[in-house]
Design a protein around this motif. Structure first.
Motif, PDB file in Angstrom:
ATOM      1  N   PRO A  50      34.093 -13.329  67.518  1.00  0.00           N
ATOM      2  CA  PRO A  50      34.056 -12.086  68.289  1.00  0.00           C
ATOM      3  C   PRO A  50      33.236 -11.020  67.572  1.00  0.00           C
ATOM      4  CG  PRO A  50      36.307 -12.920  68.066  1.00  0.00           C
ATOM      5  CD  PRO A  50      35.457 -13.707  67.130  1.00  0.00           C
ATOM      6  N   ALA A  51      32.723 -10.082  68.363  1.00  0.00           N
ATOM      7  CA  ALA A  51      31.972  -8.973  67.777  1.00  0.00           C
ATOM      8  C   ALA A  51      32.898  -8.105  66.931  1.00  0.00           C
ATOM      9  CB  ALA A  51      31.334  -8.138  68.882  1.00  0.00           C
ATOM     10  N   ILE A  52      32.352  -7.553  65.855  1.00  0.00           N
ATOM     11  CA  ILE A  52      33.115  -6.638  65.012  1.00  0.00           C
ATOM     12  C   ILE A  52      33.232  -5.297  65.741  1.00  0.00           C
ATOM     13  CG2 ILE A  52      33.201  -5.434  62.809  1.00  0.00           C
ATOM     14  CD1 ILE A  52      33.512  -8.468  62.587  1.00  0.00           C
ATOM     15  N   PRO A  53      34.444  -4.801  65.961  1.00  0.00           N
ATOM     16  CA  PRO A  53      34.601  -3.522  66.657  1.00  0.00           C
ATOM     17  C   PRO A  53      34.053  -2.367  65.840  1.00  0.00           C
ATOM     18  CG  PRO A  53      36.715  -4.289  65.827  1.00  0.00           C
ATOM     19  CD  PRO A  53      35.742  -5.404  65.612  1.00  0.00           C
ATOM     20  N   GLN A  54      33.694  -1.289  66.534  1.00  0.00           N
ATOM     21  CA  GLN A  54      33.009  -0.172  65.905  1.00  0.00           C
ATOM     22  C   GLN A  54      33.885   1.068  65.759  1.00  0.00           C
ATOM     23  OE1 GLN A  54      29.557  -0.641  64.905  1.00  0.00           O
ATOM     24  NE2 GLN A  54      30.380  -2.682  65.246  1.00  0.00           N
ATOM     25  N   GLY A  55      35.193   0.924  65.880  1.00  0.00           N
ATOM     26  CA  GLY A  55      36.092   2.072  65.827  1.00  0.00           C
ATOM     27  C   GLY A  55      36.292   2.627  64.431  1.00  0.00           C
ATOM     28  N   PRO A  56      37.171   3.631  64.313  1.00  0.00           N
ATOM     29  CA  PRO A  56      37.482   4.234  63.008  1.00  0.00           C
ATOM     30  C   PRO A  56      37.939   3.182  62.005  1.00  0.00           C
ATOM     31  CG  PRO A  56      38.423   5.540  64.776  1.00  0.00           C
ATOM     32  CD  PRO A  56      37.911   4.279  65.401  1.00  0.00           C
ATOM     33  N   VAL A  57      37.572   3.386  60.759  1.00  0.00           N
ATOM     34  CA  VAL A  57      37.797   2.400  59.706  1.00  0.00           C
ATOM     35  C   VAL A  57      38.843   2.906  58.719  1.00  0.00           C
ATOM     36  CG1 VAL A  57      36.738   1.259  57.714  1.00  0.00           C
ATOM     37  CG2 VAL A  57      35.501   1.427  59.881  1.00  0.00           C
ATOM     38  N   TYR A  58      39.777   2.022  58.413  1.00  0.00           N
ATOM     39  CA  TYR A  58      40.774   2.257  57.371  1.00  0.00           C
ATOM     40  C   TYR A  58      40.729   1.046  56.439  1.00  0.00           C
ATOM     41  CZ  TYR A  58      42.548   5.851  60.529  1.00  0.00           C
ATOM     42  OH  TYR A  58      42.667   6.949  61.347  1.00  0.00           O
ATOM     43  N   ARG A  62      39.867  -1.875  61.529  1.00  0.00           N
ATOM     44  CA  ARG A  62      39.142  -1.075  62.502  1.00  0.00           C
ATOM     45  C   ARG A  62      40.067  -0.793  63.683  1.00  0.00           C
ATOM     46  NH1 ARG A  62      36.673  -1.985  58.535  1.00  0.00           N
ATOM     47  NH2 ARG A  62      34.517  -2.673  58.278  1.00  0.00           N
ATOM     48  N   VAL A  63      40.173   0.443  64.071  1.00  0.00           N
ATOM     49  CA  VAL A  63      40.978   0.787  65.240  1.00  0.00           C
ATOM     50  C   VAL A  63      40.170   0.462  66.492  1.00  0.00           C
ATOM     51  CG1 VAL A  63      42.112   2.650  66.514  1.00  0.00           C
ATOM     52  CG2 VAL A  63      42.271   2.560  64.019  1.00  0.00           C
ATOM     53  N   MET A  64      40.700  -0.409  67.346  1.00  0.00           N
ATOM     54  CA  MET A  64      40.023  -0.798  68.580  1.00  0.00           C
ATOM     55  C   MET A  64      40.411   0.135  69.727  1.00  0.00           C
ATOM     56  SD  MET A  64      40.543  -4.921  68.188  1.00  0.00           S
ATOM     57  CE  MET A  64      39.454  -5.352  69.558  1.00  0.00           C
ATOM     58  N   ASP A  65      41.686   0.432  69.833  1.00  0.00           N
ATOM     59  CA  ASP A  65      42.216   1.393  70.788  1.00  0.00           C
ATOM     60  C   ASP A  65      43.584   1.799  70.268  1.00  0.00           C
ATOM     61  OD1 ASP A  65      44.147  -0.597  71.731  1.00  0.00           O
ATOM     62  OD2 ASP A  65      42.534  -1.447  72.942  1.00  0.00           O
ATOM     63  N   PHE A  83      46.353   1.187  55.264  1.00  0.00           N
ATOM     64  CA  PHE A  83      47.100   0.696  56.417  1.00  0.00           C
ATOM     65  C   PHE A  83      48.170   1.723  56.822  1.00  0.00           C
ATOM     66  CE2 PHE A  83      50.395  -2.015  58.407  1.00  0.00           C
ATOM     67  CZ  PHE A  83      49.628  -2.586  59.410  1.00  0.00           C
ATOM     68  N   ALA A  84      48.854   2.269  55.840  1.00  0.00           N
ATOM     69  CA  ALA A  84      49.883   3.275  56.127  1.00  0.00           C
ATOM     70  C   ALA A  84      49.282   4.490  56.819  1.00  0.00           C
ATOM     71  CB  ALA A  84      50.595   3.683  54.838  1.00  0.00           C
ATOM     72  N   ARG A  85      48.123   4.930  56.354  1.00  0.00           N
ATOM     73  CA  ARG A  85      47.478   6.079  56.985  1.00  0.00           C
ATOM     74  C   ARG A  85      47.058   5.747  58.413  1.00  0.00           C
ATOM     75  NH1 ARG A  85      42.253   9.646  54.933  1.00  0.00           N
ATOM     76  NH2 ARG A  85      42.289  11.099  56.703  1.00  0.00           N
ATOM     77  N   MET A  86      46.541   4.553  58.635  1.00  0.00           N
ATOM     78  CA  MET A  86      46.154   4.162  59.989  1.00  0.00           C
ATOM     79  C   MET A  86      47.343   4.239  60.939  1.00  0.00           C
ATOM     80  SD  MET A  86      44.406   0.594  61.338  1.00  0.00           S
ATOM     81  CE  MET A  86      45.886  -0.399  61.041  1.00  0.00           C
ATOM     82  N   LEU A  87      48.497   3.750  60.491  1.00  0.00           N
ATOM     83  CA  LEU A  87      49.674   3.761  61.361  1.00  0.00           C
ATOM     84  C   LEU A  87      50.193   5.177  61.591  1.00  0.00           C
ATOM     85  CD1 LEU A  87      51.686   0.622  60.186  1.00  0.00           C
ATOM     86  CD2 LEU A  87      50.064   0.836  62.086  1.00  0.00           C
ATOM     87  N   ARG A  88      50.040   6.050  60.608  1.00  0.00           N
ATOM     88  CA  ARG A  88      50.446   7.442  60.820  1.00  0.00           C
ATOM     89  C   ARG A  88      49.567   8.116  61.866  1.00  0.00           C
ATOM     90  NH1 ARG A  88      50.918   7.626  55.168  1.00  0.00           N
ATOM     91  NH2 ARG A  88      48.992   8.849  54.983  1.00  0.00           N
ATOM     92  N   GLU A  89      48.286   7.823  61.813  1.00  0.00           N
ATOM     93  CA  GLU A  89      47.348   8.486  62.699  1.00  0.00           C
ATOM     94  C   GLU A  89      47.198   7.781  64.043  1.00  0.00           C
ATOM     95  OE1 GLU A  89      43.757   9.134  60.465  1.00  0.00           O
ATOM     96  OE2 GLU A  89      44.786  10.414  58.993  1.00  0.00           O
ATOM     97  N   HIS A  90      47.619   6.527  64.099  1.00  0.00           N
ATOM     98  CA  HIS A  90      47.573   5.746  65.349  1.00  0.00           C
ATOM     99  C   HIS A  90      48.890   4.996  65.482  1.00  0.00           C
ATOM    100  CE1 HIS A  90      43.206   6.497  65.669  1.00  0.00           C
ATOM    101  NE2 HIS A  90      43.226   6.370  64.349  1.00  0.00           N
ATOM    102  N   PRO A  91      49.976   5.704  65.725  1.00  0.00           N
ATOM    103  CA  PRO A  91      51.311   5.079  65.682  1.00  0.00           C
ATOM    104  C   PRO A  91      51.568   4.072  66.790  1.00  0.00           C
ATOM    105  CG  PRO A  91      51.451   7.340  66.492  1.00  0.00           C
ATOM    106  CD  PRO A  91      50.055   7.156  65.989  1.00  0.00           C
ATOM    107  N   GLY A  92      50.705   4.015  67.795  1.00  0.00           N
ATOM    108  CA  GLY A  92      50.904   3.057  68.879  1.00  0.00           C
ATOM    109  C   GLY A  92      50.371   1.670  68.601  1.00  0.00           C
ATOM    110  N   ILE A  93      49.740   1.457  67.461  1.00  0.00           N
ATOM    111  CA  ILE A  93      49.172   0.142  67.172  1.00  0.00           C
ATOM    112  C   ILE A  93      50.288  -0.894  67.090  1.00  0.00           C
ATOM    113  CG2 ILE A  93      48.044  -1.263  65.381  1.00  0.00           C
ATOM    114  CD1 ILE A  93      46.226   1.138  64.848  1.00  0.00           C
ATOM    115  N   ALA A  94      50.159  -1.915  67.932  1.00  0.00           N
ATOM    116  CA  ALA A  94      51.194  -2.950  68.013  1.00  0.00           C
ATOM    117  C   ALA A  94      50.641  -4.347  67.768  1.00  0.00           C
ATOM    118  CB  ALA A  94      51.868  -2.908  69.384  1.00  0.00           C
ATOM    119  N   THR A  95      49.308  -4.480  67.716  1.00  0.00           N
ATOM    120  CA  THR A  95      48.684  -5.792  67.534  1.00  0.00           C
ATOM    121  C   THR A  95      47.548  -5.689  66.534  1.00  0.00           C
ATOM    122  OG1 THR A  95      49.186  -6.477  69.804  1.00  0.00           O
ATOM    123  CG2 THR A  95      47.449  -7.694  68.669  1.00  0.00           C
TER     124      THR A  95
END
Length: 250
Positions: A50-58, A62-65, A83-95
């Motif tokens: 798969p293509a590498i997503p271009q979202g914000p990087v932690y 990479r945050v996809m959505d 990883f902890a910072r990503m989850l704080r800033e994007h708490p809806g990440i489930a996958t």
């Protein structure tokens, strides 16, 4: 597809150093661990990564959505904080979409990321063409549900610490080996399954690799959705023979 380190990727860089409670200098009271990486991919024929997503990087994520992040690079000592910072800033990440996962430059930090994935109830998914190798396999196992599509691949081999030692250089009961058995137990394996899986990975030297697809992965660990024929999850006679043949497991 060229190895990730050879590609030019445009993204928003987010520096996660110092975030979270993880100390990148010490893990479990010990110095940070050695590396376990495998950059080469072996996906053949018509299946493409798969293509590498271009979202914000932690770090390697990479945050996809707001519901998904991708793992596309090696983890290292900074990854738990990132990883902890990503989850704080994007708490809806489930996958976590595991696209190109070469492994880790710090095995102890990598196990900490795995424990965080499990603690946050995150699902791991390897799409067709996705490749999970070396220390990346521990992160796949961390998913509260694990999905591996046809055309995905896995590779395992033994670890090597920062002194050049491998599992067989330590007693089976040594902390260097027990931490992996304990980790696999935390990820849902019983004692026999954890020992068998660990013996299988360590049957391959650090400098080599054993490759297999989603179907074979399903014979070793519980998968929640495998769209290929999978033989029974554990053939205990074969596993017992493998464990019995591993001298350092005695």
């Amino acid at each position: 597809m060229s190895p990730l380190y050879a590609q030019e990727i445009g993204y928003e860089v987010v520096d996660g150093a110092g975030d979270g409670d993880f100390d990148p200098a010490v893990v479990d009271g010990a110095p940070t661990g050695g590396e376990r990486t495998l950059f080469t991919m072996s996906i053949p024929g018509p299946v493409h990564a798969p293509a590498i997503p271009q979202g914000p990087v932690y770090g390697p994520f990479r945050v996809m959505d707001e519901g998904r992040a991708a793992l596309v690079d090696v983890t290292d000592a900074l990854s738990p904080g990132q990883f902890a910072r990503m989850l704080r800033e994007h708490p809806g990440i489930a996958t976590i979409e595991m696209i190109d996962c070469p492994g880790t430059e710090d095995d102890l930090a990598n196990l900490e990321v795995g424990r965080m994935i499990r603690a946050h109830g995150i699902v791991t998914h390897v799409p067709a063409g996705g490749s999970v190798r070396s220390g990346g396999v521990e992160l796949f196992l961390a998913g509260v549900r694990r999905y591996a599509d046809p055309g995905s691949e896995f590779a395992v081999h033994s670890w090597q610490d920062d002194t050049g030692m491998e599992p067989a250089d330590y007693a089976a009961s040594a902390p260097e080996n027990r931490r992996y058995i304990d980790y696999y137990r935390l990820m849902g394996m019983d004692a026999a399954q954890a020992q068998a899986f660990y013996a299988m990975t360590n049957s391959v030297p650090f400098a080599s690799a054993r490759w297999f697809d989603a179907g074979e992965m399903g014979t070793w660990v519980q998968l929640d959705d495998v769209k290929v024929d999978v033989s029974p999850r554990f053939r205990f006679a074969q596993l017992a023979a493998l464990v019995d043949s591993t001298a350092w497991f005695q």
